[in-house]
Design a protein around this motif. Structure first.
Motif, PDB file in Angstrom:
ATOM      1  N   LEU A  64       5.820  12.586  10.781  1.00 25.38           N
ATOM      2  CA  LEU A  64       5.472  13.438   9.637  1.00 25.38           C
ATOM      3  C   LEU A  64       5.915  14.882   9.867  1.00 25.38           C
ATOM      4  N   ARG A  65       5.769  15.357  11.096  1.00 25.21           N
ATOM      5  CA  ARG A  65       6.204  16.719  11.416  1.00 25.21           C
ATOM      6  C   ARG A  65       7.712  16.867  11.172  1.00 25.21           C
ATOM      7  N   ARG A  66       8.480  15.873  11.620  1.00 24.07           N
ATOM      8  CA  ARG A  66       9.932  15.912  11.390  1.00 24.07           C
ATOM      9  C   ARG A  66      10.250  15.853   9.903  1.00 24.07           C
ATOM     10  N   LEU A  67       9.504  15.042   9.179  1.00 19.91           N
ATOM     11  CA  LEU A  67       9.710  14.920   7.734  1.00 19.91           C
ATOM     12  C   LEU A  67       9.423  16.244   7.031  1.00 19.91           C
ATOM     13  N   LEU A  68       8.372  16.913   7.445  1.00 21.54           N
ATOM     14  CA  LEU A  68       8.023  18.200   6.840  1.00 21.54           C
ATOM     15  C   LEU A  68       9.055  19.281   7.153  1.00 21.54           C
ATOM     16  N   SER A  69       9.735  19.157   8.283  1.00 22.25           N
ATOM     17  CA  SER A  69      10.748  20.152   8.627  1.00 22.25           C
ATOM     18  C   SER A  69      12.131  19.726   8.130  1.00 22.25           C
ATOM     19  N   TRP A  70      12.166  18.778   7.223  1.00 19.31           N
ATOM     20  CA  TRP A  70      13.393  18.308   6.576  1.00 19.31           C
ATOM     21  C   TRP A  70      14.340  17.603   7.519  1.00 19.31           C
ATOM     22  N   GLU A  71      13.864  17.211   8.685  1.00 17.50           N
ATOM     23  CA  GLU A  71      14.779  16.538   9.597  1.00 17.50           C
ATOM     24  C   GLU A  71      15.225  15.192   9.039  1.00 17.50           C
TER      25      GLU A  71
ATOM     26  N   PRO B 241       0.829  -1.207   0.000  1.00 19.89           N
ATOM     27  CA  PRO B 241       0.000   0.000   0.000  1.00 19.89           C
ATOM     28  C   PRO B 241       0.867   1.262   0.000  1.00 19.89           C
ATOM     29  N   LEU B 242       0.604   2.145  -0.975  1.00 19.88           N
ATOM     30  CA  LEU B 242       1.367   3.383  -1.117  1.00 19.88           C
ATOM     31  C   LEU B 242       0.433   4.582  -1.174  1.00 19.88           C
ATOM     32  N   LEU B 243       0.915   5.692  -0.617  1.00 18.77           N
ATOM     33  CA  LEU B 243       0.205   6.972  -0.651  1.00 18.77           C
ATOM     34  C   LEU B 243       1.182   8.035  -1.103  1.00 18.77           C
ATOM     35  N   VAL B 244       0.691   8.991  -1.856  1.00 21.94           N
ATOM     36  CA  VAL B 244       1.479  10.171  -2.180  1.00 21.94           C
ATOM     37  C   VAL B 244       0.695  11.369  -1.654  1.00 21.94           C
ATOM     38  N   LEU B 245       1.356  12.152  -0.786  1.00 22.20           N
ATOM     39  CA  LEU B 245       0.726  13.320  -0.181  1.00 22.20           C
ATOM     40  C   LEU B 245       1.417  14.587  -0.638  1.00 22.20           C
ATOM     41  N   ASP B 246       0.696  15.705  -0.583  1.00 24.22           N
ATOM     42  CA  ASP B 246       1.367  16.985  -0.762  1.00 24.22           C
ATOM     43  C   ASP B 246       1.869  17.428   0.611  1.00 24.22           C
ATOM     44  N   LEU B 247       2.506  18.585   0.678  1.00 22.25           N
ATOM     45  CA  LEU B 247       3.084  19.028   1.945  1.00 22.25           C
ATOM     46  C   LEU B 247       2.044  19.496   2.956  1.00 22.25           C
ATOM     47  N   ASP B 248       0.793  19.604   2.536  1.00 29.93           N
ATOM     48  CA  ASP B 248      -0.303  19.890   3.473  1.00 29.93           C
ATOM     49  C   ASP B 248      -0.917  18.596   4.012  1.00 29.93           C
ATOM     50  N   LEU B 249      -0.324  17.470   3.636  1.00 29.95           N
ATOM     51  CA  LEU B 249      -0.774  16.125   4.014  1.00 29.95           C
ATOM     52  C   LEU B 249      -2.107  15.759   3.380  1.00 29.95           C
ATOM     53  N   ARG B 250      -2.324  16.292   2.198  1.00 30.86           N
ATOM     54  CA  ARG B 250      -3.509  15.974   1.403  1.00 30.86           C
ATOM     55  C   ARG B 250      -3.137  14.825   0.458  1.00 30.86           C
ATOM     56  N   ILE B 251      -4.027  13.853   0.357  1.00 34.19           N
ATOM     57  CA  ILE B 251      -3.757  12.675  -0.478  1.00 34.19           C
ATOM     58  C   ILE B 251      -3.895  13.042  -1.949  1.00 34.19           C
ATOM     59  N   LEU B 252      -2.819  12.807  -2.686  1.00 24.73           N
ATOM     60  CA  LEU B 252      -2.839  13.076  -4.125  1.00 24.73           C
ATOM     61  C   LEU B 252      -3.063  11.787  -4.913  1.00 24.73           C
ATOM     62  N   VAL B 253      -2.371  10.732  -4.510  1.00 22.93           N
ATOM     63  CA  VAL B 253      -2.425   9.475  -5.253  1.00 22.93           C
ATOM     64  C   VAL B 253      -2.357   8.315  -4.266  1.00 22.93           C
TER      65      VAL B 253
ATOM     66  N   SER C 191       6.800   3.624   6.407  1.00 23.22           N
ATOM     67  CA  SER C 191       8.011   4.301   5.965  1.00 23.22           C
ATOM     68  C   SER C 191       7.588   5.471   5.097  1.00 23.22           C
ATOM     69  N   ALA C 192       8.329   6.571   5.184  1.00 22.16           N
ATOM     70  CA  ALA C 192       7.983   7.746   4.379  1.00 22.16           C
ATOM     71  C   ALA C 192       9.241   8.523   4.038  1.00 22.16           C
ATOM     72  N   CYS C 193       9.194   9.164   2.887  1.00 18.36           N
ATOM     73  CA  CYS C 193      10.287  10.040   2.488  1.00 18.36           C
ATOM     74  C   CYS C 193       9.720  11.196   1.683  1.00 18.36           C
ATOM     75  N   ARG C 194      10.483  12.247   1.653  1.00 17.77           N
ATOM     76  CA  ARG C 194      10.091  13.425   0.894  1.00 17.77           C
ATOM     77  C   ARG C 194      10.700  13.306  -0.488  1.00 17.77           C
ATOM     78  N   VAL C 195       9.884  13.515  -1.507  1.00 21.78           N
ATOM     79  CA  VAL C 195      10.323  13.371  -2.889  1.00 21.78           C
ATOM     80  C   VAL C 195      10.267  14.739  -3.552  1.00 21.78           C
ATOM     81  N   LEU C 196      11.400  15.155  -4.070  1.00 19.91           N
ATOM     82  CA  LEU C 196      11.438  16.442  -4.757  1.00 19.91           C
ATOM     83  C   LEU C 196      10.795  16.293  -6.114  1.00 19.91           C
ATOM     84  N   GLY C 197       9.913  17.216  -6.428  1.00 26.97           N
ATOM     85  CA  GLY C 197       9.238  17.169  -7.713  1.00 26.97           C
ATOM     86  C   GLY C 197       9.231  18.529  -8.367  1.00 26.97           C
TER      87      GLY C 197
END
Length: 175
Positions: free
Chosen positions: A78-85, A28-40, A108-114
């Motif tokens: 998620l908060r740490r991920l959003l602050s680039w920690e 199961p995979l989710l793609v979120l925007d930085l507002d934690l809104r589900i995109l895909v 598991s989660a990571c930030r993906v540059l797009g």
């Protein structure tokens, strides 16, 4: 114009390729925007959580259910991920799903540059069966240890009784 068409065609092809990869992954995979809104989401996510694509598209992840996604450890990660920690891997969480019961998952989660904006990719591994098997194994192991101790005690008692019987037999024979 040709270069623009080729670039647009390459972008469409890359998007289709990314969608095909997302759908072919059995996790199961989710793609979120930085507002934690589900995109895909992929089909595996929708099947695991018994949802339809329309139920999740453009919704906040917490709107899917506090018991599933409102866990403090997940929100903090998620908060740490959003602050680039840091990205995070194998965050173990217990989720409760109405109708599906309790689940233990590794997230598991990571930030993906797009281009234009960043995204967050979240992968969920359901380890409920594994944890249940571990608990069952631990219970069985404890039961086997207890049985072994009881058997050893019974054997020791039998040896003592046998030793006592021999001594009584010797005493009878001597007399």
């Amino acid at each position: 114009l040709d270069e623009l068409r080729q670039a647009r065609s390459a972008a469409v092809l890359a998007a289709r390729f990314a969608e095909a990869i997302l759908e072919s992954v059995p996790v199961p995979l989710l793609v979120l925007d930085l507002d934690l809104r589900i995109l895909v989401t992929n089909h595996a996510f929708l099947a695991a959580y018994v949802l339809q694509s329309a139920d999740v598209q453009n919704r906040m992840i917490e709107d899917l259910g506090t018991a599933q996604w409102g866990m403090p450890e997940f929100k903090e990660a998620l908060r740490r991920l959003l602050s680039w920690e840091t990205a995070f891997e194998d965050l173990e969480c217990n989720q409760h799903h109405p109708g599906l019961g309790k689940r233990t998952v590794l997230i598991s989660a990571c930030r993906v540059l797009g281009p234009g904006s960043d995204r967050i990719l979240i992968a969920i591994h359901d380890i409920t069966a594994q944890r249940r098997a571990e608990a069952l194994t631990a219970r069985e192991k404890a039961h086997m240890k207890k049985t072994a101790r009881q058997s050893a005690a019974a054997l020791h008692e039998s040896e003592d009784a046998l030793r006592q019987s021999r001594e009584e037999l010797r005493a009878l024979t001597a007399s």
